[in-house]
Design an enzyme around this catalytic site. Structure first.
Site, mmCIF file in Angstrom:
data_model
loop_
_atom_site.group_PDB
_atom_site.id
_atom_site.type_symbol
_atom_site.label_atom_id
_atom_site.label_comp_id
_atom_site.label_asym_id
_atom_site.label_seq_id
_atom_site.Cartn_x
_atom_site.Cartn_y
_atom_site.Cartn_z
ATOM 1 N N ASN A 17 26.209 42.014 35.858
ATOM 2 C CA ASN A 17 26.784 40.951 36.672
ATOM 3 C C ASN A 17 26.172 41.036 38.075
ATOM 4 O OD1 ASN A 17 28.550 39.750 38.614
ATOM 5 N ND2 ASN A 17 30.106 39.570 37.035
ATOM 6 N N ASP A 19 26.806 38.966 40.685
ATOM 7 C CA ASP A 19 27.578 38.222 41.704
ATOM 8 C C ASP A 19 27.449 38.814 43.106
ATOM 9 O OD1 ASP A 19 28.565 36.747 39.609
ATOM 10 O OD2 ASP A 19 30.600 37.555 39.704
ATOM 11 N N ARG A 28 24.841 36.280 55.227
ATOM 12 C CA ARG A 28 23.946 35.759 56.270
ATOM 13 C C ARG A 28 23.578 34.294 56.043
ATOM 14 N NH1 ARG A 28 21.022 39.465 59.562
ATOM 15 N NH2 ARG A 28 22.631 40.925 60.195
ATOM 16 N N HIS A 53 29.346 34.727 37.772
ATOM 17 C CA HIS A 53 30.618 33.998 37.854
ATOM 18 C C HIS A 53 30.491 32.911 38.910
ATOM 19 C CE1 HIS A 53 35.306 34.391 38.378
ATOM 20 N NE2 HIS A 53 34.916 33.141 38.185
ATOM 21 N N ARG A 59 32.057 31.439 46.433
ATOM 22 C CA ARG A 59 31.973 32.513 47.437
ATOM 23 C C ARG A 59 30.756 33.398 47.237
ATOM 24 N NH1 ARG A 59 37.102 36.228 45.662
ATOM 25 N NH2 ARG A 59 38.126 34.209 45.754
ATOM 26 N N HIS A 60 30.225 33.469 46.013
ATOM 27 C CA HIS A 60 28.986 34.242 45.838
ATOM 28 C C HIS A 60 27.923 33.414 45.097
ATOM 29 C CE1 HIS A 60 31.321 35.318 42.289
ATOM 30 N NE2 HIS A 60 32.009 36.262 42.896
ATOM 31 N N GLU A 80 30.383 33.083 33.671
ATOM 32 C CA GLU A 80 31.832 33.237 33.821
ATOM 33 C C GLU A 80 32.351 32.064 34.613
ATOM 34 O OE1 GLU A 80 33.399 36.718 35.702
ATOM 35 O OE2 GLU A 80 32.169 37.989 34.427
ATOM 36 N N THR A 110 39.093 39.628 43.346
ATOM 37 C CA THR A 110 38.282 39.608 42.132
ATOM 38 C C THR A 110 39.180 39.095 41.004
ATOM 39 O OG1 THR A 110 36.950 40.981 40.628
ATOM 40 C CG2 THR A 110 38.857 42.037 41.637
ATOM 41 N N GLU A 161 36.467 39.352 25.672
ATOM 42 C CA GLU A 161 36.073 40.407 26.599
ATOM 43 C C GLU A 161 37.354 41.094 27.060
ATOM 44 O OE1 GLU A 161 32.969 39.758 29.421
ATOM 45 O OE2 GLU A 161 33.863 41.142 30.849
ATOM 46 N N GLY A 205 35.349 46.893 36.486
ATOM 47 C CA GLY A 205 35.598 48.166 37.151
ATOM 48 C C GLY A 205 34.859 49.355 36.555
ATOM 49 N N GLY A 226 29.216 45.011 37.050
ATOM 50 C CA GLY A 226 28.619 44.391 38.226
ATOM 51 C C GLY A 226 28.790 45.167 39.508
HETATM 52 N N1 PXP Z 1 33.921 40.808 33.242
HETATM 53 C C1 PXP Z 1 34.609 39.846 33.878
HETATM 54 C C2 PXP Z 1 35.262 38.788 33.064
HETATM 55 C C3 PXP Z 1 34.692 39.806 35.285
HETATM 56 O O1 PXP Z 1 35.387 38.836 35.894
HETATM 57 C C4 PXP Z 1 34.004 40.789 36.015
HETATM 58 C C5 PXP Z 1 34.031 40.733 37.509
HETATM 59 O O2 PXP Z 1 33.378 39.598 37.954
HETATM 60 C C6 PXP Z 1 33.285 41.772 35.315
HETATM 61 C C7 PXP Z 1 33.278 41.773 33.937
HETATM 62 C C8 PXP Z 1 32.516 42.834 36.028
HETATM 63 O O3 PXP Z 1 33.407 43.628 36.737
HETATM 64 P P1 PXP Z 1 32.834 44.619 37.831
HETATM 65 O O4 PXP Z 1 32.132 43.789 38.843
HETATM 66 O O5 PXP Z 1 34.046 45.294 38.345
HETATM 67 O O6 PXP Z 1 31.892 45.558 37.109
#
Ligand code: PXP
Length: 262
Positions: A17, A19, A28, A53, A59-60, A80, A110, A161, A205, A226
């Site tokens: 991920n 993001d 910036r 996402h 925001r990102h 996402e 998040t 997921e 996480g 991510g």
């Molecule tokens: N899966 C989903 C559905 C998420 O929303 C996120 C966070 O954007 C992740 C996985 C990845 O989580 P992390 O950034 O904590 O690794």
């Protein structure tokens, strides 16, 4: 439901991920660091897919990031998004490999919890149908909960997921009893989902410390990671990046003055 996608105890895919590369760029307001460049590096390093996402508040990740990720990258894109008309239009315009539907609240830091597939059955149904009609796989991000898994299968999702947040919190807290409880729940949920014909993914996480136990679950097909990776990349890359800046500065001085600095 795609039976081709079931790989119990087969290879485990890594979805990176990107993001938070965009989070740093947006701090910036320019173009650096480019999440598409990060996605390319992640793929070269072994990522099987890229997750981004597109939040309603942008925001990102931006709309243009999604377009560029889809147009210029080889690995499959997992988009996402919230189940809204705006996001559905964007998905159908870009045709990612999969859409992972997530709950979204503007004020959250998040994605805080999984989708309530049971309670939102009627709302989700037309979105799931239209995404699938667009030849895009549907993934539902859910809490580790039996009724949510059953409802996901009934709605025709291809993938669930599983939210690893509670397990990762237990690991971060060093709470052995809670780690065991959360891992057992993840294991049972994976078996149930797999048995219902759903492809099993997990994420949220995950870190170097917490990943192995989830990766070892035999029904697990893909992990999406991510924030930790982007954070660790700072420590993995800062040394050589500062060294390069140091050397560029030193060389410029040498060239200008003819005096060697080091
Ligand atoms: N899966 C989903 C559905 C998420 O929303 C996120 C966070 O954007 C992740 C996985 C990845 O989580 P992390 O950034 O904590 O690794």
């Amino acid at each position: 439901m795609s039976s081709l996608s079931l790989h119990a105890a087969g290879p485990l895919r890594l979805g990176v991920n990107i993001d938070h590369v965009a989070t740093i760029r947006n701090a910036r307001g320019g173009t650096h660091p480019d999440p598409v460049r990060a996605a390319r590096i992640a793929h070269e390093a072994g990522a099987d897919g890229i997750t981004a996402h597109l939040r309603e508040d942008r925001r990102h990740i931006s709309d243009d990031d999604i377009r560029r990720l889809k147009e210029t990258l080889e690995p499959p894109l997992n988009l996402e998004m919230a189940a809204t008309d705006e996001m559905l239009d964007i998905a159908l315009r870009n045709i990612p490999n999969a859409c992972c539907l997530v709950p979204e609240r503007r004020e959250e830091v998040t994605t805080e919890g999984g989708l309530d597939v049971v309670g939102s059955h009627n709302t989700l149904k037309p979105y799931i149908r239209q995404i699938k009609d667009g030849s895009i796989r549907v993934s539902l991000f859910i809490d580790v909960n039996e009724t949510q898994i059953q409802a996901s299968a009934e709605l025709g999702a291809d993938i669930v997921e599983l939210h690893t947040g509670p397990y990762c919190h237990a690991v971060n807290d060093g709470n052995t009893a809670r780690i065991e409880t959360e891992l057992t729940r993840l294991a049972e949920a994976s078996t149930l989902a797999h048995g219902l014909g759903l492809e099993v993914h997990a994420g949220h996480g995950l870190t170097f410390e917490s990943v192995a136990a989830v990766a070892a679950l035999p029904e697990m097909v893909e992990l999406n990671i991510g924030h930790y990776l982007v954070g660790e990349a700072i420590f993995g890359g800062l040394h050589s990046t500062v060294q390069r800046m140091r050397s560029l500065m030193d060389r410029a001085r040498e060239d200008a003055s003819g005096i060697k600095t080091a």
